[in-house]
Design a protein around this motif. Sequence first.
Motif, mmCIF file in Angstrom:
data_model
loop_
_atom_site.group_PDB
_atom_site.id
_atom_site.type_symbol
_atom_site.label_atom_id
_atom_site.label_comp_id
_atom_site.label_asym_id
_atom_site.label_seq_id
_atom_site.Cartn_x
_atom_site.Cartn_y
_atom_site.Cartn_z
ATOM 1 N N LEU A 102 -89.222 69.704 44.607
ATOM 2 C CA LEU A 102 -90.133 71.117 45.140
ATOM 3 C C LEU A 102 -89.203 71.978 45.846
ATOM 4 N N VAL A 103 -87.955 71.258 46.579
ATOM 5 C CA VAL A 103 -87.103 72.497 47.288
ATOM 6 C C VAL A 103 -86.459 73.352 46.461
ATOM 7 N N HIS A 104 -86.473 73.249 45.063
ATOM 8 C CA HIS A 104 -85.815 74.364 44.417
ATOM 9 C C HIS A 104 -86.842 75.307 43.587
ATOM 10 N N LYS A 105 -88.061 74.969 43.979
ATOM 11 C CA LYS A 105 -88.955 75.717 43.556
ATOM 12 C C LYS A 105 -89.337 77.020 44.313
ATOM 13 N N ALA A 106 -88.989 77.977 43.572
ATOM 14 C CA ALA A 106 -89.191 79.381 44.339
ATOM 15 C C ALA A 106 -90.357 79.725 45.140
ATOM 16 N N GLY A 107 -90.253 79.972 46.356
ATOM 17 C CA GLY A 107 -91.297 80.292 47.410
ATOM 18 C C GLY A 107 -92.273 79.173 47.992
ATOM 19 N N SER A 108 -91.753 77.807 47.436
ATOM 20 C CA SER A 108 -92.575 76.871 48.027
ATOM 21 C C SER A 108 -92.053 76.572 49.363
ATOM 22 N N PRO A 109 -93.037 75.797 50.228
ATOM 23 C CA PRO A 109 -92.791 75.576 51.678
ATOM 24 C C PRO A 109 -91.419 74.772 51.737
ATOM 25 N N GLN A 110 -91.195 73.817 50.607
ATOM 26 C CA GLN A 110 -90.106 72.875 50.812
ATOM 27 C C GLN A 110 -89.071 73.770 50.634
ATOM 28 N N GLU A 111 -88.632 74.506 49.751
ATOM 29 C CA GLU A 111 -87.451 75.595 49.813
ATOM 30 C C GLU A 111 -87.370 76.329 51.046
ATOM 31 N N GLU A 112 -88.411 76.836 51.782
ATOM 32 C CA GLU A 112 -88.052 77.368 52.910
ATOM 33 C C GLU A 112 -87.630 76.571 53.964
ATOM 34 N N VAL A 113 -88.006 75.373 54.060
ATOM 35 C CA VAL A 113 -87.391 74.146 55.151
ATOM 36 C C VAL A 113 -86.252 74.013 54.973
ATOM 37 N N TRP A 114 -85.911 73.710 53.356
ATOM 38 C CA TRP A 114 -84.480 73.204 53.138
ATOM 39 C C TRP A 114 -83.740 74.215 53.131
ATOM 40 N N LYS A 115 -83.835 75.504 53.063
ATOM 41 C CA LYS A 115 -82.954 76.547 52.845
ATOM 42 C C LYS A 115 -82.299 76.742 54.576
ATOM 43 N N TYR A 116 -83.548 76.802 55.277
ATOM 44 C CA TYR A 116 -83.106 76.813 56.783
ATOM 45 C C TYR A 116 -82.493 75.771 57.240
ATOM 46 N N LEU A 117 -82.603 74.229 56.831
ATOM 47 C CA LEU A 117 -81.853 73.344 57.411
ATOM 48 C C LEU A 117 -80.399 73.368 56.803
ATOM 49 N N TRP A 118 -80.584 73.572 55.231
ATOM 50 C CA TRP A 118 -79.220 73.391 54.629
ATOM 51 C C TRP A 118 -78.134 74.459 55.049
ATOM 52 N N ASN A 119 -78.639 75.529 55.642
ATOM 53 C CA ASN A 119 -77.736 76.461 56.323
ATOM 54 C C ASN A 119 -76.826 75.988 57.442
ATOM 55 N N ASN A 120 -77.335 74.821 57.958
ATOM 56 C CA ASN A 120 -76.590 74.318 59.190
ATOM 57 C C ASN A 120 -76.012 73.023 58.567
ATOM 58 N N ILE A 121 -76.640 72.266 57.646
ATOM 59 C CA ILE A 121 -76.045 70.871 57.148
ATOM 60 C C ILE A 121 -74.692 70.945 56.321
ATOM 61 N N GLN A 122 -74.877 72.140 55.683
ATOM 62 C CA GLN A 122 -73.574 72.285 54.736
ATOM 63 C C GLN A 122 -72.192 72.240 55.451
ATOM 64 N N PRO A 182 -79.952 46.357 45.063
ATOM 65 C CA PRO A 182 -79.625 46.630 43.607
ATOM 66 C C PRO A 182 -79.047 48.103 43.485
ATOM 67 N N ARG A 183 -77.731 48.197 42.736
ATOM 68 C CA ARG A 183 -77.147 49.269 42.880
ATOM 69 C C ARG A 183 -77.233 50.094 41.481
ATOM 70 N N GLY A 184 -77.663 49.671 40.403
ATOM 71 C CA GLY A 184 -77.954 50.478 39.326
ATOM 72 C C GLY A 184 -79.235 51.341 39.170
ATOM 73 N N GLY A 185 -79.244 52.354 38.206
ATOM 74 C CA GLY A 185 -80.566 53.097 37.753
ATOM 75 C C GLY A 185 -80.748 54.284 38.848
ATOM 76 N N LEU A 186 -79.766 54.716 39.708
ATOM 77 C CA LEU A 186 -80.041 55.699 40.732
ATOM 78 C C LEU A 186 -79.832 57.125 39.944
ATOM 79 N N GLN A 187 -80.616 57.820 40.409
ATOM 80 C CA GLN A 187 -80.396 59.310 39.720
ATOM 81 C C GLN A 187 -80.473 60.100 41.155
ATOM 82 N N MET A 188 -79.475 60.297 42.040
ATOM 83 C CA MET A 188 -79.794 60.898 43.691
ATOM 84 C C MET A 188 -80.240 62.207 43.512
ATOM 85 N N GLN A 189 -79.823 63.238 42.703
ATOM 86 C CA GLN A 189 -80.101 64.607 42.684
ATOM 87 C C GLN A 189 -81.174 64.887 41.645
ATOM 88 N N GLY A 190 -82.246 65.463 41.964
ATOM 89 C CA GLY A 190 -83.022 65.905 40.991
ATOM 90 C C GLY A 190 -83.158 67.474 40.665
#
Length: 738
Positions: free
Chosen positions: A409-429, A730-738
């Motif tokens: 959802l964070v990469h869905k243009a115009g979604s609430p998740q995108e707005e919040v993540w962009k604001y946080l990632w601006n600092n986290i990066q 368990p270590r296997g089967g992870l796809q961390m980034q969507g």
Amino acid sequence: MAHLSLPFQSVPSAAVRRRLSSTVADGRPNIPTNTFASLTPMWVGLAGAPINNNTEYEVALSVHDSVYNMDFSSIVIPYNVNSPDKNAKEIEQLILQALRKFSIDHLCKFLGAGVTVSLLKETPNICTRLWLDMDIVPIVFNIKPFHTDSVTRPNVKHRISSTTGSYVPSGSETPTVYVESAHVSAMTGLKADVSGRLPIPRTLDEQADSAARKCLMHFGPGNNPRLSIGARNQVTVDAGGKIHLIDDLDEFKNTVGERTWSAITKLADELREKKVKIGFFSSTPQGGGVALMRHALIRFCSALDVDVAWYVPNPSPAVFRITKNNHNILQGVASPDLRLTQEQKDTFDAWILKNGLRWTAEGGPLAEGGVDIVFIDDPQMPGLIPLIKKVRPNVPIVYRSHIEIRSDLVHKAGSPQEEVWKYLWNNIQHADLFISHPVSKFVPSDVPLEKLCLLGAATDWLDGLNKELDPWDSQYYMGEFRSLCAKEKMNELKWPERDYLVQIARFDPAKGIPNVIDSYYKLRELLHKDSSELTEEEHPQLLLCGHGAVDDPDASIIYDQVMQILASEPYVKYAKDVVVMRLPPSDQLLNALMANSRIALQLSTREGFEVKVSEALHAGKPTVASRTGGIPLQIVDGKSGFLVDCGDNATVARHLYDLYTDEGLYRSMSQYAKKHVSDEVSTVGNTAAWLYLAVMLHRGVKLKPQGAWLNDMLRAETGEEYLAEEPRLPRGGLQMQG
């Protein structure tokens, strides 16, 4: 002076004992047949000293009921200065036996013990044994053997200034009170061999009483130890070190495997030798899973003598409403029209700046000469990162994400998740590393893979939440729970007469509480249909409970929704057997409720890691949980519990029915659950990961984890690679980034 043993003098009431006692039918495993409806909370002061030319040792015990001393005992035992280990063991056993006997005779539960430094030196593990064996919080005080005068100037009438120089600046050594030797001679007829002034001795009974009164000052509402916050909002864990829960490092060592312990000692040795200072920054000192982990980590690091400190901002209800909204938005459980506004961003930024400037000011943890490594917890605090980079650009910063971030959802243009993540990632990066729970699609694609590493949540097997409680102590907390229910006019939990199922979780929209209620309803219907020989009283009850968090304003809203569901059809039919409680911050209360339950549930719809699942398994409780977040990493489906798809309440009910009616299945799952919990979810295993990062970053190593597990990296670095038979997530089967 003769020293005689003096027994406790108070006499318990036989009538009260009869009135409070109850008997449970035989055949109920792990439940004492004789229980008491309630136990009276008590505190005790403990002091000791060698007497009679070091041939005997006197121990003084002063019992307090929170208002005043109610009983006293003095016990004298043989003492040999050349056998310190033997002395320590005998004194330790003497104290524990005396306290146990008093508890049983007087139907009471000791909550805290004031312990003098002199006694602790004589028996170094007394605090550890009080905590683990009797669930008593030991608090150590330097009670001097001579009377001292106050260094303060209280507004007390008829207070006459002494000639001892008692009014000295605050923080100075408390002065000893002296008496003229001539006064002693005049009153006793004894000729003193000295002239001038003599100190007034403080006898052991006075020392014990002083320790008990000081101990009581550290307990607050609900008889819980007070949370302590120091200068610049440093969380002074365990009252700044006065509370000694675990003094014996071997207790920590016994909670993990040999290779885990070997790895952490190597890392701790290097940090101690290089005097590395580590700082954690998170939003709240109490209530949530992060706070629990930090308390345990600081406690363990103090035992290791590693320099770790933890800081929290000044609380702001307005900001916590914003951060909770952000949390719900990122997890995808908020209303679709909920947005992060510019005004809220400004409020949030101003709050972060205000707190950050206190920490970057001279003498602060983020100023020059402060911490060497910075760890930032969760989306409340990343605004600190740019500030730290400006003030101290060379300090390594690690960001720790504890929650699910809906990467779909964070990469869905115009979604609430995108707005919040962009604001946080601006600092986290700007952070050097990004730590996530090891769960697929928890990390947005913005995060460079070379910065990403994986670490699960943790819990402490020795704290009040997980240690094994003696049945006597357990029944005290169950009695306290009954009192809390009665106070709120909630349905009665009829343990030990009836079994109960439990979900322990915050009242949060992502915890799946409506699914728990529906599953319970379906279970009761199954029991009527397929086990008609069972009476209503033989059906289990359902308990829904959890702590509140300082930064969680949603709890009351969700609580009210839960009560509305129970009052509606068809759930009202069994509503009388459902107990719903928000609990005060008592770890042992949750411990007792989990330990005495029959089956645990965790039907979250969205989840981070949820280490409560591992806590249930560690307690030997088969757990039925949803396939979400980090939960599937902790349960071996069909062996330690059952995993179900979110919302599949009919399957949940069928698993609950099987576990409740098939004793063989229940016992095999319970035994498997106890023995298959990874070191990675323990305080010791989790702390190793943080110390590994501190070691590597302080060496100047530019880590590029590429999505690796921190526990694998630290084991390789310390030469303690995992063995095939070691339990691990368990270590296997992870796809961390969507």
